[in-house]
Design an enzyme around this catalytic site. Structure first.
Site, mmCIF file in Angstrom:
data_model
loop_
_atom_site.group_PDB
_atom_site.id
_atom_site.type_symbol
_atom_site.label_atom_id
_atom_site.label_comp_id
_atom_site.label_asym_id
_atom_site.label_seq_id
_atom_site.Cartn_x
_atom_site.Cartn_y
_atom_site.Cartn_z
ATOM 1 N N GLU A 41 0.841 -1.202 0.000
ATOM 2 C CA GLU A 41 0.000 0.000 0.000
ATOM 3 C C GLU A 41 0.883 1.261 0.000
ATOM 4 O OE1 GLU A 41 -2.147 0.295 3.713
ATOM 5 O OE2 GLU A 41 -3.529 1.781 2.903
ATOM 6 N N LYS A 116 -8.854 2.215 -2.723
ATOM 7 C CA LYS A 116 -9.126 1.514 -1.451
ATOM 8 C C LYS A 116 -10.573 1.780 -1.034
ATOM 9 C CE LYS A 116 -7.002 1.079 3.192
ATOM 10 N NZ LYS A 116 -5.852 1.460 4.021
ATOM 11 N N CYS A 156 -5.111 -3.238 2.040
ATOM 12 C CA CYS A 156 -5.015 -3.305 3.511
ATOM 13 C C CYS A 156 -6.368 -3.467 4.204
ATOM 14 C CB CYS A 156 -4.226 -2.106 4.033
ATOM 15 S SG CYS A 156 -3.446 -2.467 5.633
HETATM 16 N N1 LIG Z 1 -6.528 -2.911 10.218
HETATM 17 C C1 LIG Z 1 -5.345 -2.736 9.430
HETATM 18 C C2 LIG Z 1 -5.407 -1.423 8.754
HETATM 19 C C3 LIG Z 1 -4.181 -0.951 8.097
HETATM 20 C C4 LIG Z 1 -4.392 -0.088 6.852
HETATM 21 O O1 LIG Z 1 -5.436 -0.159 6.187
HETATM 22 O O2 LIG Z 1 -3.441 0.645 6.528
HETATM 23 C C5 LIG Z 1 -4.135 -2.969 10.306
HETATM 24 O O3 LIG Z 1 -4.227 -2.862 11.514
HETATM 25 O O4 LIG Z 1 -3.104 -3.329 9.839
#
Ligand SMILES: N[C@@H](CCC(=O)O)C(=O)O
Ligand SMILES: NC(=O)c1ccc[n+]([C@@H]2O[C@H](COP(=O)([O-])OP(=O)(O)OC[C@H]3O[C@@H](n4cnc5c(N)ncnc54)[C@H](O)[C@@H]3O)[C@@H](O)[C@H]2O)c1
Ligand SMILES: Nc1ncnc2c1ncn2[C@@H]1O[C@H](COP(=O)(O)O)[C@@H](O)[C@H]1O
Ligand SMILES: O=P(O)(O)OP(=O)(O)O
Length: 574
Positions: A41, A116, A156
């Protein structure tokens, strides 16, 4: 069909450098006959870019670098690159200016851009501040050698709304379910998911659940490295439709790993599976070493300085710094006062010897006397106390800052999470520093990390390959592990004069900070109401200090810093 998982360590804002990393991974992948290169990402700008995203010039330059990269990438290789893209509807209906996107590059062109869908806005994440959510499921067909594969693209958080995984619930938006409904053969998830202890085990459970639920193989690619307070562990993983791991990249190290998809069998082929680190201590140690290493490198420091008191916190920080930067690049400064014990010096010297680092001794007695003399008239009639104790800490803090100014060292502050929580530290004294290395590690875990380190060095070839030393000895001298913690700011002082035993303190703090429990909850769990009341008051009162602390390397799911946004002037303390 071959995929390359490029687990990269981008520097935030280094668009050209990050593009070079992607290009190098692409050339390596192309040489190995890869068809699709997957990057994390926001791989072009690094995660998290924070308010750089508000600068139009940054967004424009990102586009320029992307267009050049599209031309430079090897022909015949398709590449997914993470970047921020302008939202052309911005300004309408309160829409946000950008998307958090993935560009699909092929044969010199930007073929399409995916957005996203789910934007995390909790803990350290603040994506709703910048980004608009994508509205459509993202998927494309990869053509290679006369074959084709239909691939779903998720970014992500898009993977983190799995129905029934977080309890019995169904989410309004489940991007994985949507791409699967569109008929994809495989889902990729391009992530920048920060490390916390035990997080990879959770991710793998969640990915396995999704793979089984949707009967679809999943390739998850994570960023590695550290940017400011956030550490990324990599550990990219691929699973078949049964949720079995078929590929896992290294933890805490960049890597380009190849995964094969068998078109006839319609499955991912088992490949290299790097083992997970097997203890919380091994995970935290590796994370903090990477945190110090990357923070130093990315901010332009090659050397660090630590005040060495002969205590356990400074010992652990010095060991982490040595593993991160090498013994020749760490300076330990011993600053005895008239209240310092003999063992504070001998233990610090023994530690420095074990680590192979240089020390300097700067006694502070004369400086203390100088302050006392200057303040004598003003303070006449007052009792000596915390003011004079803090002066010792501030003299040391000043000397350490003088060393950083003169020689360009990064000053590492040594406060642990328990001390930071209750304000058991001095502003402009031992809180001085550029990076708070162990401020998300409670004192009880400082002990377990030091025991683990000694055990590791005695029983394995290396402490995870990070410290070279005489294997028969310990790293942290035994006396440091066994003596009672003390600030040594007055005769015979020990921490437990003012605080409950650390196992009790840490349990109360964990309930307050991580589990959001109330005083009543904690008392019901068996803690003394008077002690709980005191800790709650100390925690609340020390907020002003934490706001002025250096960035804290995050290793728990609630660290002081961006994920802890408490008011300072507050009357709520239950
Ligand atoms: N829940 C994901 C979100 C991270 C993201 O979207 O950047 C984490 O804790 O890694
Ligand atoms: N430094 C060490 O090595 C060390 C070690 C162990 C324990 N301690 C303990 O740490 C404590 C340090 O003393 P302290 O906390 O009084 O000293 P401090 O100087 O760090 O903080 C107190 C000062 O902060 C300011 N302040 C207080 N509330 C504020 C607010 N809401 N907003 C802005 N500023 C505010 C005031 O100027 C006040 O005098 C002591 O209890 C000491 O025993 C220190
Ligand atoms: N005697 C000391 N020499 C060098 N550095 C010291 C000394 N005493 C304290 N420090 C530094 O301050 C922090 C906090 O000390 P506490 O013992 O926790 O109060 C310590 O980690 C050293 O970096
Ligand atoms: O901060 P240190 O190293 O002095 O540790 P302790 O507080 O346990 O003495």
């Amino acid at each position: 069909m071959k995929f390359a998982i490029a687990q990269l360590d981008p520097t935030v804002g280094d668009l050209t450098g990050n593009a070079q990393q992607i290009l190098a991974a692409a050339q390596n992948a192309a040489e190995q006959g890869v068809h699709l290169l997957l990057t994390p990402e926001l791989s072009l700008c690094g995660y998290p870019p924070r308010d750089l995203l508000l600068r139009p010039g940054f967004i424009q330059q990102m586009q320029t670098v992307l267009e050049k990269l599209a031309k430079d990438l090897p022909q015949g290789l398709t590449t997914l690159i993470g970047l921020a893209q302008p939202n052309t509807d911005a300004g309408n209906k309160g829409q946000k200016p950008l998307y958090n996107s993935m560009a699909l590059l092929e044969n010199g062109t930007i073929k399409t851009v995916f957005h996203k869908r789910l934007l995390p806005t909790y803990d350290v994440f603040d994506e709703d501040r910048y980004f608009e959510s994508g509205t459509d499921p993202n998927h494309f067909t990869l053509e290679a050698g006369g074959s084709s594969l239909h691939i779903g693209v998720t970014i992500c958080e898009d993977l983190w709304n799995e129905d029934d995984f977080w309890g019995q619930r169904t989410y309004k938006v489940n991007p994985t379910a949507e791409v699967v409904a569109a008929g994809v053969d495989l889902v990729v998830n391009l992530s920048a998911s920060p490390f916390t202890v035990g997080k990879q085990a959770l991710r793998e459970k969640m990915i396995a659940h999704a793979a089984r639920q949707h009967s679809c193989p999943i390739i998850y690619v994570n960023q590695v490295g550290s940017n400011d307070d956030l550490i990324f562990d990599g550990c990219s993983v691929a699973m078949d439709r049964q949720g079995t791991v078929v590929s896992r990249s290294t933890s805490f190290q960049p890597a380009v790993q190849i995964v094969d998809y068998d078109l006839e069998q319609q499955t991912l082929v088992p490949g290299t599976i790097h083992p997970l680190l097997d203890t919380p201590e091994a995970e935290i140690w590796s994370a903090l070493v990477l945190g110090v290493k990357d923070y130093s490198r990315k901010c332009g420091f090659s050397k660090a300085v630590v005040g060495l008191s002969g205590g356990i916190d400074s010992a652990l920080v010095a060991a982490i710094a040595t593993a991160a930067l090498g013994p020749d690049n760490v300076l330990g400064v011993l600053m005895p006062s008239p209240y310092s014990s003999d063992h504070s010096i001998s233990d610090a010297e023994k530690l420095a010897h074990n680590l192979g680092i240089t020390t300097q001794k700067l006694p502070i007695g004369e400086l203390m006397a100088g302050y006392d003399n200057t303040l004598l008239d003003l303070f006449t009639g007052t009792e000596p106390g915390v003011t004079e104790e803090n002066l010792q800490s501030r003299i040391r803090g000043n000397l350490l800052m003088a060393i950083t100014n003169k020689f360009g060292h990064l000053l590492l502050s040594t406060g642990n999470k328990s001390e930071m929580a209750v304000g058991y530290c001095t502003l402009y004294g031992d809180m001085n520093g550029g990076l708070a290395v162990i401020a998300d590690v409670p004192k009880t875990q400082v002990y377990s990390l030091c025991h683990w380190l000694n055990h590791c060095i005695q029983t394995t070839d290396t402490a995870l390959g990070l410290i070279e030393c005489d294997r028969k000895t310990e790293i942290i001298p035994n006396n440091i592990l066994t003596k009672p913690p003390s600030a040594e700011l007055r005769p015979d002082q020990v921490d437990q004069d003012s605080l409950p035993p650390y196992d009790i303190l840490d349990d109360i703090l964990e309930r307050l900070i991580q589990r959001h429990q109330s005083t009543d909850d904690i008392v019901t769990a068996g803690h003394d109401p008077t002690v709980v009341g005191k800790i709650v008051r100390l925690l609340t009162r020390a907020e002003f200090k934490r706001r002025q602390a250096p960035p804290v390397l995050k290793v728990t799911d609630r660290a002081f810093g961006l994920g802890w946004r408490m008011p300072i002037a507050s009357r709520w303390s239950t």
